[in-house]
Design an enzyme around this catalytic site. Structure first.
Site, PDB file in Angstrom:
ATOM      1  N   CYS A  15     -27.104 -92.924 -37.948  1.00 43.35           N
ATOM      2  CA  CYS A  15     -25.744 -92.410 -38.120  1.00 43.35           C
ATOM      3  C   CYS A  15     -25.667 -91.436 -39.297  1.00 43.35           C
ATOM      4  O   CYS A  15     -24.583 -91.004 -39.674  1.00 43.35           O
ATOM      5  CB  CYS A  15     -24.744 -93.560 -38.314  1.00 43.35           C
ATOM      6  SG  CYS A  15     -25.107 -94.618 -39.729  1.00 43.35           S
ATOM      7  N   GLN A  61     -19.477-100.152 -31.677  1.00 39.46           N
ATOM      8  CA  GLN A  61     -19.096 -98.738 -31.682  1.00 39.46           C
ATOM      9  C   GLN A  61     -17.689 -98.564 -31.092  1.00 39.46           C
ATOM     10  O   GLN A  61     -17.365 -99.140 -30.057  1.00 39.46           O
ATOM     11  CB  GLN A  61     -20.092 -97.923 -30.849  1.00 39.46           C
ATOM     12  CG  GLN A  61     -21.487 -97.854 -31.456  1.00 39.46           C
ATOM     13  CD  GLN A  61     -21.574 -96.867 -32.610  1.00 39.46           C
ATOM     14  OE1 GLN A  61     -20.574 -96.317 -33.063  1.00 39.46           O
ATOM     15  NE2 GLN A  61     -22.779 -96.661 -33.101  1.00 39.46           N
ATOM     16  N   GLU A 108     -30.992-109.691 -38.173  1.00 39.31           N
ATOM     17  CA  GLU A 108     -29.714-109.307 -38.785  1.00 39.31           C
ATOM     18  C   GLU A 108     -29.538-110.126 -40.058  1.00 39.31           C
ATOM     19  O   GLU A 108     -29.822-111.325 -40.081  1.00 39.31           O
ATOM     20  CB  GLU A 108     -28.562-109.566 -37.816  1.00 39.31           C
ATOM     21  CG  GLU A 108     -27.174-109.418 -38.408  1.00 39.31           C
ATOM     22  CD  GLU A 108     -26.919-108.042 -39.003  1.00 39.31           C
ATOM     23  OE1 GLU A 108     -26.398-107.983 -40.137  1.00 39.31           O
ATOM     24  OE2 GLU A 108     -27.240-107.036 -38.342  1.00 39.31           O
ATOM     25  N   ASP A 116     -31.803 -99.438 -36.087  1.00 35.43           N
ATOM     26  CA  ASP A 116     -30.471 -98.826 -36.087  1.00 35.43           C
ATOM     27  C   ASP A 116     -29.831 -99.179 -37.422  1.00 35.43           C
ATOM     28  O   ASP A 116     -28.938-100.026 -37.501  1.00 35.43           O
ATOM     29  CB  ASP A 116     -29.645 -99.364 -34.910  1.00 35.43           C
ATOM     30  CG  ASP A 116     -28.278 -98.673 -34.798  1.00 35.43           C
ATOM     31  OD1 ASP A 116     -28.043 -97.691 -35.538  1.00 35.43           O
ATOM     32  OD2 ASP A 116     -27.455 -99.132 -33.998  1.00 35.43           O
ATOM     33  N   TYR A 174     -32.030-104.647 -37.735  1.00 38.70           N
ATOM     34  CA  TYR A 174     -30.620-104.294 -37.924  1.00 38.70           C
ATOM     35  C   TYR A 174     -29.853-104.497 -36.610  1.00 38.70           C
ATOM     36  O   TYR A 174     -29.129-103.610 -36.149  1.00 38.70           O
ATOM     37  CB  TYR A 174     -30.458-102.841 -38.382  1.00 38.70           C
ATOM     38  CG  TYR A 174     -31.368-102.400 -39.507  1.00 38.70           C
ATOM     39  CD1 TYR A 174     -31.015-102.613 -40.849  1.00 38.70           C
ATOM     40  CD2 TYR A 174     -32.571-101.766 -39.252  1.00 38.70           C
ATOM     41  CE1 TYR A 174     -31.841-102.198 -41.879  1.00 38.70           C
ATOM     42  CE2 TYR A 174     -33.408-101.349 -40.280  1.00 38.70           C
ATOM     43  CZ  TYR A 174     -33.043-101.564 -41.596  1.00 38.70           C
ATOM     44  OH  TYR A 174     -33.861-101.144 -42.605  1.00 38.70           O
TER      45      TYR A 174
END
Length: 374
Positions: free
Chosen positions: A237, A111, A161, A210, A140
């Site tokens: 998001c 981020q 991932e 996420d 994720y």
């Protein structure tokens, strides 16, 4: 960079004609470390005058830690290429987030709003409600920022991932931060991983997701439902895909407890949101009822899956095959699973009942094995 381009007549990239070289100047800055990564993305396999570029950049900003070249010759508006060649330094910088150290390469997800990211992750950990005895599954997981924040408070944390290059980063980060013995990482698609854990009978106490803007895939929703964690923490998001997925999760038996927005992107429409969903019995408004299994005349094996769950499993794994409660009861009896008194018994002793066909018997037995009842 612009002065270097002008001096050596290196043209900027034109997306319409797919000509020219320099596509993007991508800069990553460590908010706490102060380290700087500069990545030049260009429409060529070899960057011209790269030694002169390094010299020009270091003269302009001596604090630069590393300089990277990323070739991107594909048409379209994707920013970074798939290869990253260090021109100066090792291609990474380090930074500290939530008291943990992370090594960041150009493609690693991190981020950009450091202060708000810490607030976001701290809230996610708080909502997970960890006491040190839980197993947590983080889908994720990216570079492992949330995974490691969770690992400090959990018994075991598993990160998933899909990007092979990216999954090596959280493994290293776990080692840097002394959390290697409390973490596991898998390189696979989130949906495949979730289904694998569900099929293995894994029962994490908390699942954290996420996902990218497209949200959580339907197979992940199904696997979460099958694993039935007590809490699901969803970091999003994109409010639109979040709303879609929350509807699916509540339909799967979860109650939405908390929704909190974090403004990581000032002066634009985008926000990050963190949500807590829990099983119904953890909701704020509920009634606790203690039931004695002996009084109910229900066996512990029978309590593991309902008839509807068995029917659903059979249909999903056998091209829509339908089975009746009677067939399930017959197979359970054959497998030695004691049914409740009078459950699916005929009204009279000599009344004939249809017998479960062999193919449906096998399908029901597979379901009983899946739910660990056989």
């Amino acid at each position: 960079v612009l002065a270097w381009m002008e001096q050596y007549h290196i043209r900027a990239y034109d997306e319409q004609t797919h000509t020219g070289y320099i596509r993007h100047i991508y800069i990553r800055f460590g908010a706490e470390s102060g380290q700087i990564l500069v990545c030049i993305v260009a429409n060529c396999a070899q960057l011209p005058k790269k030694k002169q570029l390094v010299a020009a950049l270091l003269a302009a900003e001596p604090g630069i830690t590393t300089i990277v070249f990323s070739p991107n010759t594909k048409k379209g508006n994707t920013v970074l290429g798939t290869e990253f060649h260090p021109l100066y330094g090792d291609g990474t910088i380090t930074d500290t987030l939530c008291g943990l150290q992370f090594r960041l390469s150009a493609p690693a997800f991190y981020q950009v709003n450091h202060a708000q990211a810490e607030r976001l992750y701290e809230k996610a950990v708080q909502l997970a409600g960890l006491t040190g005895n839980e197993t947590v599954l983080d889908l994720y997981c990216g570079t492992g920022t949330i995974t490691l924040c969770l690992a400090r408070h959990a018994k075991k944390t598993i990160g998933v991932e899909i990007v092979p290059q990216a999954i090596e980063d959280p493994k290293d980060h776990a080692g840097y931060n002394g959390l290697a013995d409390k973490t596991e990482f898998y390189c696979m698609d989130a949906g495949q991983a979730a289904q694998m854990f569900a099929a293995r009978g894994e029962r994490p106490d908390v699942i954290v997701v996420d996902p990218p803007r497209k949200g959580v895939s339907s197979d992940v929703i199904e696997a979460i439902s099958a694993m039935a964690p007590q809490r699901v923490v969803y970091v999003s998001c994109d409010p639109a895909t979040l709303a879609r997925d929350l509807k699916l999760l509540t339909a799967a038996g979860y109650t939405l407890q908390t929704v909190e927005a974090f403004d990581l992107f000032p002066r634009c429409a985008h926000v990050e949101t963190v949500c807590l969903l829990s099983k119904l019995h953890e909701a704020k408004h509920h009634v606790n009822v203690k039931l004695d299994m002996d009084e109910m005349d229900i066996t512990s094996a029978e309590s593991k899956a309902t008839y509807e769950e068995i029917k659903k499993y059979v249909a999903e794994h056998n091209d829509g095959m339908k089975v009746t409660n009677l067939y399930i009861a017959q197979v359970k009896k054959k497998c030695g699973i004691i049914e409740r008194e009078n459950y699916n018994k005929p009204k009279s002793e000599d009344e004939m009942q249809p017998q479960c066909p062999k193919d449906k018997e096998k399908a029901i037995e597979d379901a009983l094995r899946y739910f660990q009842m056989k």
